[in-house]
Scaffold this motif. Structure first.
Motif, short mmCIF file in Angstrom:
data_model
loop_
_atom_site.label_atom_id
_atom_site.label_comp_id
_atom_site.label_asym_id
_atom_site.label_seq_id
_atom_site.Cartn_x
_atom_site.Cartn_y
_atom_site.Cartn_z
N LYS A 133 1.10 -1.03 -0.07
CA LYS A 133 -0.08 0.06 -0.03
C LYS A 133 0.90 1.31 -0.03
CE LYS A 133 -3.80 2.37 2.38
NZ LYS A 133 -3.14 3.62 2.58
N ALA A 134 1.80 1.23 0.77
CA ALA A 134 2.59 2.30 0.68
C ALA A 134 3.41 2.60 -0.55
CB ALA A 134 3.94 2.09 2.03
N ILE A 135 3.98 1.44 -1.22
CA ILE A 135 4.53 1.85 -2.41
C ILE A 135 3.64 2.30 -3.48
CG2 ILE A 135 5.65 0.70 -4.21
CD1 ILE A 135 6.94 -1.27 -2.19
N GLN A 136 2.31 1.84 -3.48
CA GLN A 136 1.52 2.11 -4.30
C GLN A 136 0.75 3.36 -4.29
OE1 GLN A 136 -1.33 -0.86 -5.79
NE2 GLN A 136 -3.15 0.48 -5.87
N GLU A 137 0.74 3.90 -2.91
CA GLU A 137 0.08 5.15 -2.84
C GLU A 137 1.10 6.25 -2.28
OE1 GLU A 137 -2.89 4.57 0.22
OE2 GLU A 137 -4.36 3.23 -1.12
N HIS A 138 2.38 5.86 -2.64
CA HIS A 138 3.52 6.69 -2.29
C HIS A 138 3.53 7.22 -0.85
CE1 HIS A 138 4.43 6.55 -6.31
NE2 HIS A 138 3.17 6.85 -6.80
N SER A 139 3.11 6.29 0.23
CA SER A 139 3.07 6.76 1.55
C SER A 139 4.15 6.08 2.46
CB SER A 139 1.61 6.61 2.04
OG SER A 139 1.37 5.21 2.21
N SER A 140 4.13 6.30 3.65
CA SER A 140 5.27 5.51 4.26
C SER A 140 4.65 4.50 5.16
CB SER A 140 6.03 6.50 5.13
OG SER A 140 5.32 7.17 6.18
N ALA A 141 3.92 4.84 6.16
CA ALA A 141 3.49 3.85 7.42
C ALA A 141 4.66 3.16 7.98
CB ALA A 141 2.46 2.85 6.66
N LEU A 142 5.94 3.82 8.13
CA LEU A 142 6.83 3.08 8.48
C LEU A 142 6.80 2.57 10.06
CD1 LEU A 142 9.96 5.42 7.38
CD2 LEU A 142 9.07 3.26 6.06
N LEU A 143 6.20 3.20 10.89
CA LEU A 143 6.12 2.87 12.20
C LEU A 143 5.42 1.50 12.32
CD1 LEU A 143 5.87 6.17 14.07
CD2 LEU A 143 7.75 4.65 14.02
N ILE A 144 4.14 1.62 11.29
CA ILE A 144 3.43 0.33 11.42
C ILE A 144 4.00 -0.78 10.71
CG2 ILE A 144 1.08 -0.52 10.35
CD1 ILE A 144 0.22 2.48 10.32
N GLN A 145 4.72 -0.61 9.93
CA GLN A 145 5.62 -1.78 9.32
C GLN A 145 6.40 -2.35 10.22
OE1 GLN A 145 6.60 -1.64 4.77
NE2 GLN A 145 5.53 0.45 4.94
N GLU A 146 7.19 -1.53 10.80
CA GLU A 146 8.36 -1.88 11.81
C GLU A 146 7.71 -2.74 12.93
OE1 GLU A 146 12.00 -0.02 14.42
OE2 GLU A 146 10.90 1.35 13.12
N GLY A 147 6.65 -2.06 13.47
CA GLY A 147 5.95 -2.74 14.53
C GLY A 147 5.53 -4.25 14.10
N LEU A 148 4.80 -4.16 12.97
CA LEU A 148 4.66 -5.63 12.55
C LEU A 148 5.67 -6.59 12.36
CD1 LEU A 148 1.65 -4.67 10.38
CD2 LEU A 148 1.57 -6.07 12.31
N TYR A 149 6.91 -6.22 11.52
CA TYR A 149 8.07 -6.81 11.21
C TYR A 149 8.82 -7.47 12.54
CZ TYR A 149 7.74 -5.42 6.55
OH TYR A 149 7.03 -5.15 5.20
N ARG A 150 8.89 -6.51 13.59
CA ARG A 150 9.44 -6.83 14.59
C ARG A 150 8.56 -8.06 15.49
NH1 ARG A 150 13.42 -3.09 16.93
NH2 ARG A 150 12.60 -3.65 18.99
N LYS A 151 7.50 -7.82 15.39
CA LYS A 151 6.66 -8.91 16.09
C LYS A 151 6.97 -10.31 15.42
CE LYS A 151 2.97 -5.90 17.87
NZ LYS A 151 3.17 -6.24 19.40
N VAL A 152 6.92 -10.21 14.25
CA VAL A 152 7.19 -11.52 13.25
C VAL A 152 8.58 -12.08 13.64
CG1 VAL A 152 7.34 -12.33 10.99
CG2 VAL A 152 5.40 -10.99 11.62
#
Length: 437
Positions: free
Chosen positions: A334-353
Motif C-alpha cells: 500500500k505504501a509503495i502504491q500510494e507513495h505513503s510510508s506507514a514506517l512505524l506500522i510496518q516496523e512494529g509488525l515486522y518486529r513482532k514476526v
C-alpha cells in the motif's frame, strides 16, 4: 486501515479483541456430538458411518485440550482418546468401528501437533493406514496431514513419498469391493491426492510441474477443503487472480459451513479445518492486496489474525506470525502504491514476526529435543522487508544493511531470491505449512 496496526503496536494479544467483528464462529467444536451435515465431496462422515458415543469421546478430548492448553489438559485429552481407542466403541473390523477409530487417531495426532510433538503426531498418523476397512477419506486425510507436517518441517522428500502413497491408496480403491458404494466420492479423493502432489511442487518452486496436477480446471463443487486452497494458490502463481479469488472465497465459506454444522473434517494437524480457515482467509487477503483493494485486504487479514490466535490460544504462535507477515507486506504494498510510508506500522509488525519466529542457530539445537521446524522463509522475508524500512531512515542505514545481510543468509527458497520474493506479485504465504510458494 490503521485500526489493526494501532492495536498491534500496543500489545500483540489485543489484536483478537480488536477484530471481534469477525462474523464467523470461532468456538465451535470440530468434532460433533450428534448433528451431521449431508455427505459431501469426501470431507466428512455421515452419522451412520460412525459410533456416536465414540465421537462424543473424541469431542470431549479435543475440547479438554483446547479449553486450557495446559500440560494437564493435554494429558487428559490423550488419556480419553487412548481409552476410546481401546474400548468396544472402536473395536471391530467393520467400517463403522474403523471409521470411529480413524477419527480418534486423527484427533490424537492433531492434539500432539498442536502441542508441538511433530514426530509423534506423524507416527500416530501412520497407524491410520492399517484401517483398511475404513472409509477412504479417513486414510486420505491422514496421509495428507502427514505430508503437511513434513512440509512444515522442511522435509520435502518425505512429504513427496507420502503424497505418492496417498495417490496409490486412492487409485487402489478402484479395485475395492465396495467401490460402487464410494464411487460418488472417488473423484473428490482423487482431486485431493493430486492437489497434495501439486502443493509439493509449488513448495519446491516448480510451478510448471505443478500444472500437471491441475491440468484441467477443478469443478466448482470441489472448491473446498485443502485441495481447493492449493488449487487457488496454483491459480495465484499463474496470475489468474480473479479465479483464484473466487476459489479462496469458496474455501472460506466451505470451512465455515463445516464448523457451523459441527462436523468432523477428515484431516489432522496443519491440514485441519482450523488451519484451512486461517490459510484461506490469509491467502484471500493477500490477493486482495495484490489487486489493490487494501480495505478488503485488511478486513480479510484481520479475520485471519483473529482465527489464528484463537485456533491455538497463543498470540505468539508461528501461525500468528505468518498472518502478521502477510499483514505487514500488505502495508508495504500500500505504501509503495500510494507513495505513503506507514514506517512505524510496518516496523512494529515486522518486529513482532521476528520476535515470534526466533529461528535458532545450529548450535542451539539439542539432540533428542523437539523437532526443529525451520520457518526461515517467513522469518527471512520479514527481516528483508524490515531492512528496507530501516534503510530509508538516514540514522538507521547501517542497521538496515546488517538486517538485510542476515535476511539473505537465512533465505533458502530454491527458485526465488529474497529480492524477488519481496517484489513479485505471485508469492503466496501458505500459513498451513509456514512456507512461501
Amino acid at each position: 486501515m490503521f485500526r489493526i496496526a494501532a492495536k498491534l503496536s500496543s500489545r500483540t494479544s489485543s489484536s483478537s479483541s480488536a477484530l471481534k467483528a469477525n462474523p464467523f464462529p470461532t468456538n465451535l467444536s470440530p468434532f460433533p456430538t450428534s448433528s451431521f451435515r449431508p455427505f459431501t465431496v469426501g470431507l466428512e462422515l455421515e452419522s451412520h458411518m460412525v459410533v456416536p458415543d465414540a465421537i462424543k469421546m473424541i469431542n470431549y478430548a479435543v475440547n479438554q485440550w483446547r479449553k486450557e492448553r495446559s500440560l494437564g489438559s493435554f494429558r487428559m485429552g490423550l488419556c480419553v482418546l487412548k481409552h476410546c481407542l481401546s474400548c468396544e466403541l472402536t473395536e471391530g473390523r467393520d467400517s463403522k468401528h474403523e471409521n470411529s477409530k480413524g477419527m480418534a487417531m486423527l484427533a490424537r495426532s492433531t492434539i500432539l501437533y498442536e502441542r508441538g510433538e511433530y514426530t509423534e503426531a506423524i507416527e500416530k498418523l501412520e497407524d491410520v493406514q492399517e484401517l483398511t476397512n475404513s472409509y477412504l477419506g479417513v486414510r486420505v486425510g491422514a496421509l495428507e496431514a502427514q505430508a503437511g507436517l513434513y512440509l512444515e518441517m522442511g522435509q520435502d522428500d518425505l512429504a513427496a513419498a507420502v503424497a505418492d502413497k496417498c495417490m496409490k491408496v486412492v487409485e487402489n480403491q478402484r479395485q475395492a469391493k465396495d467401490f460402487e458404494i464410494q464411487r460418488r466420492d472417488f473423484v473428490a479423493h482423487f482431486i485431493r491426492a493430486k492437489a497434495l502432489k501439486g502443493l509439493i511442487e509449488l513448495v519446491k518452486g516448480n510451478v510448471d510441474s505443478a500444472e500437471e496436477f491441475f491440468d484441467e480446471p477443478i469443478d466448482q463443487k470441489y472448491w473446498d477443503g485443502t485441495a481447493g486452497l492449493t488449487y487457488a494458490e496454483f491459480l495465484h502463481k499463474k496470475k489468474n487472480y480473479s479465479l483464484a479469488k473466487e476459489v479462496y472465497r469458496s474455501v472460506v465459506l466451505g470451512a465455515v459451513q463445516i464448523r457451523r454444522a459441527g462436523n468432523p473434517y477428515l484431516a489432522a494437524g496443519n491440514m485441519s479445518a482450523n488451519q484451512l480457515l486461517v490459510g484461506s482467509m490469509c491467502a484471500y487477503g493477500q490477493i486482495e492486496a495484490l489487486m489493490g483493494d487494501f480495505y478488503w485486504a485488511e478486513h480479510e487479514l484481520g479475520k485471519a489474525l483473529t482465527e489464528a490466535e484463537e485456533a491455538h490460544g497463543d498470540p505468539k504462535h508461528p501461525l500468528v506470525a505468518a498472518v502478521l507477515a502477510s499483514l505487514a507486506l500488505m502495508y508495504r504494498r500500500k505504501a509503495i502504491q500510494e507513495h505513503s510510508s506507514a514506517l512505524l506500522i510496518q516496523e512494529g509488525l515486522y518486529r513482532k514476526v521476528i520476535d515470534i519466529l526466533k529461528v535458532p542457530s545450529e548450535e542451539t539445537k539439542t539432540e533428542g529435543g523437539a523437532p526443529f521446524v525451520d520457518r526461515s522463509d517467513i522469518a527471512a522475508l520479514a527481516r528483508g522487508a524490515y531492512a528496507e524500512v530501516l534503510s530509508v531512515q538516514e540514522n538507521r542505514k547501517d542497521e538496515g544493511e546488517k538486517m538485510k545481510n542476515l535476511a539473505e543468509s537465512m533465505w533458502k527458497h530454491p527458485k526465488m531470491s529474497l529480492a524477488d520474493a519481496l517484489d513479485t506479485d505471485t508469492k503466496v504465504i501458505d500459513t498451513r505449512i509456514s512456507r512461501i510458494i
